[in-house]
Enzyme design. Structure first.
Site, PDB file in Angstrom:
ATOM      1  N   ARG A   1      10.678  -1.078  -2.373  1.00  0.00           N
ATOM      2  CA  ARG A   1      10.333   0.297  -2.721  1.00  0.00           C
ATOM      3  C   ARG A   1      11.440   1.285  -2.388  1.00  0.00           C
ATOM      4  O   ARG A   1      11.395   2.433  -2.784  1.00  0.00           O
ATOM      5  CB  ARG A   1       9.031   0.700  -2.021  1.00  0.00           C
TER       6      ARG A   1
ATOM      7  N   PRO B   1       4.659  -1.647   7.858  1.00  0.00           N
ATOM      8  CA  PRO B   1       4.745  -2.138   9.237  1.00  0.00           C
ATOM      9  C   PRO B   1       4.394  -1.027  10.222  1.00  0.00           C
ATOM     10  O   PRO B   1       4.834   0.103  10.054  1.00  0.00           O
ATOM     11  CB  PRO B   1       6.209  -2.553   9.391  1.00  0.00           C
ATOM     12  N   GLU B   2       3.569  -1.349  11.198  1.00  0.00           N
ATOM     13  CA  GLU B   2       3.229  -0.380  12.224  1.00  0.00           C
ATOM     14  C   GLU B   2       3.970  -0.751  13.503  1.00  0.00           C
ATOM     15  O   GLU B   2       4.706  -1.737  13.542  1.00  0.00           O
ATOM     16  CB  GLU B   2       1.717  -0.358  12.430  1.00  0.00           C
TER      17      GLU B   2
ATOM     18  N   HIS C   1      16.800  -6.608  -4.548  1.00  0.00           N
ATOM     19  CA  HIS C   1      16.253  -5.556  -3.687  1.00  0.00           C
ATOM     20  C   HIS C   1      17.016  -5.425  -2.367  1.00  0.00           C
ATOM     21  O   HIS C   1      16.618  -4.669  -1.498  1.00  0.00           O
ATOM     22  CB  HIS C   1      14.768  -5.811  -3.405  1.00  0.00           C
TER      23      HIS C   1
ATOM     24  N   LYS D   1       8.194   3.755  15.331  1.00  0.00           N
ATOM     25  CA  LYS D   1       8.421   2.704  14.342  1.00  0.00           C
ATOM     26  C   LYS D   1       9.907   2.597  13.977  1.00  0.00           C
ATOM     27  O   LYS D   1      10.260   2.031  12.946  1.00  0.00           O
ATOM     28  CB  LYS D   1       7.592   2.982  13.085  1.00  0.00           C
TER      29      LYS D   1
ATOM     30  N   ARG E   1      -6.600   8.763   3.279  1.00  0.00           N
ATOM     31  CA  ARG E   1      -6.406   7.405   3.798  1.00  0.00           C
ATOM     32  C   ARG E   1      -7.743   6.690   3.940  1.00  0.00           C
ATOM     33  O   ARG E   1      -8.697   7.237   4.494  1.00  0.00           O
ATOM     34  CB  ARG E   1      -5.715   7.441   5.177  1.00  0.00           C
TER      35      ARG E   1
END
Ligand SMILES: [Zn+2]
Length: 465
Positions: free
Chosen positions: A112, A2-3, A93, A58, A263
């Protein structure tokens, strides 16, 4: 990942769901999600009411009563799920679950497990890490001078600087590509070569791109779970990110993907020129059109010259290339003196399209590499001329500022080819894959080489820098 726009969207959605709710209990299923003491985290938040939700960079910032704050960063895959009724058991999770006094619950889920939460206070959260390490958001930048002097001390690519959250906060991989595309800046431009007006452009385009993304709810919808009805509308407005090989919306040239600091980076090689590379002119045209005369013309006038034939000739002496060619063509491709037999290769690929492609797969990337290495070694104010039969097919025009197509009348071409030892049919067959019409269309200049050398030179002098 997410940005900023996605986090802003999550904040807006969560605000509607949790503001005013009193936390009854905090269950922590993954201790590592909490920075600091998890027991203290749960105990402090118990019985507190969420009064406000804000965002910096963020980071999501939960404000509670008694001046208590906790920060949440979703990192790679963090998501929030809101349950109107608390569950008996949660997903494997689930890392943290907040149960509210009305029996609804907010689950922080992270496959993650890179996301983090941290307890803080209204008095200190902005002046202590991690928020104190963040640079300003593009929205808050009124004067670019302090940032410009930071850039002047850096030689790393501008893209890497913009991704660094201590420089500016909130630009991630997708949006940096978009911003640089709109600003006509090559992602590998060394930071110290960015001018004040370019930096102003970067900041105003950042505001534009981020605002548009916020308006349409972010672009990486799959990486979070907004409650209902929000879609990743911004993805349809992307110009650069994920558009490799598609035509540039501005100039129609194919978009290109490279890696900058590891990247994936997409940009238009024509609209976004790297100012640290020398001026390059590419020369192409059919076999026998006299490309080498054009190359010599530039060579005699101070250009460094590079010829595709010479690069390929050198490649045939490369051990690894020899190995691959023997694998493709068999041992007969080696002549008595142990060298690669070019005539043998030509005879095979005329009849065998598959082998021809195989050979191109071996040669094209290596030719490109050789060209790029030469360009990177060259001095910034050098001028370079590259002659290459398949300039456009091998996408080497990406590195050229301008290109010349050397045209020739069929009858003259046939006459010139007859002077070479290979039969015309053979040479023409080798020219398949070469698309004269398309290349002519793509080239910046077309010169005609059907008559004398002096007439050719006259045309070239007009192109000369
Ligand atoms: Zn373009």
């Amino acid at each position: 990942m997410p940005e900023l726009p996605e986090v802003e969207t999550i904040k807006n959605i969560l605000a509607k769901l949790v503001i005013g709710k009193k936390i009854l209990s905090v269950e922590i299923f993954n201790r590592n999600t909490i920075e600091g003491d998890p027991f203290d985290f749960a105990k402090t938040l118990k019985e507190k009411t969420i009064s406000k939700l804000t965002r910096i960079g963020k980071f999501l910032i939960f404000h509670l009563d008694e001046e208590i704050i906790f920060l949440s960063h979703l990192r790679m895959e963090g998501k929030y799920f809101y349950h109107e009724q608390m569950l008996e058991t949660y997903d494997k999770h689930a890392c943290v679950v907040f149960t509210f006094s009305d029996h609804s619950a907010l689950e922080y889920n992270d496959t993650r497990k890179f996301g983090l939460m941290k307890l803080s206070s209204a008095a200190t959260y902005q002046t202590s890490p991690p928020l104190s390490n963040l640079g300003p958001e593009p929205f808050d930048i009124k004067d670019v001078k302090p940032l410009l002097s930071k850039l002047a001390r850096k030689t790393i690519p501008i893209k890497a600087v913009l991704l660094d959250q201590t420089f500016v906060a909130g630009l991630g991989n997708i949006y940096v590509d978009e911003v640089l595309y709109l600003s006509l800046i090559h992602p590998e431009t060394p930071a110290d070569r960015i001018s004040e007006s370019q930096l102003k452009g970067i900041i105003s385009n950042s505001v534009k791109v981020l605002s548009m993304a916020i308006k349409s709810g972010g672009s990486t919808i799959r990486s979070y779970h907004p409650s209902q009805g929000i879609d990743g509308g911004f993805q349809t407005q992307l110009n650069a990110y994920g558009k490799e090989n598609l035509p540039c919306p501005r100039c129609n040239h194919g978009m290109r993907k490279i890696f900058v600091g590891g990247r994936g980076t997409t940009f238009c090689p024509r609209c976004q020129k790297n100012p640290s590379l020398p001026y390059v002119i590419g020369i192409t045209g059919p076999i026998g059109s006299g490309k080498s005369s054009v190359l010599s013309f530039f060579g005699e006038r101070g250009y460094h010259t590079l010829s595709g034939d010479t690069i390929v000739k050198n490649l045939y002496h490369d051990k690894k290339v020899q190995e691959l060619i023997i694998k493709l063509f068999g041992n007969n491709v080696v002549d008595e003196s142990g060298n690669i037999d070019k005539r043998f290769i030509i005879d095979v690929i005329i009849a065998d399209e598959y082998k021809k492609r195989g050979l191109e797969k071996i040669l094209h990337p290596r030719v490109e590499k050789a060209v790029v290495e030469t360009l990177k070694k060259a001095h910034n104010d050098d001028k370079i001329a590259i002659e290459m039969p398949l300039l456009f097919e091998a996408k080497l025009d990406d590195y050229c500022d301008e290109t010349i197509y050397v045209d020739i009348e069929d009858s003259i071409q046939a006459k010139r080819l007859a002077e070479r030892r290979l039969p015309l049919a053979t040479l023409r067959a080798l020219n398949t894959g070469f698309d004269a019409l398309r290349d002519k269309e793509k080239a910046t200049y077309v010169v005609d080489n059907s008559s004398s050398l002096s007439k050719l030179h006259k045309q070239l002098k007009r192109i000369l820098r």
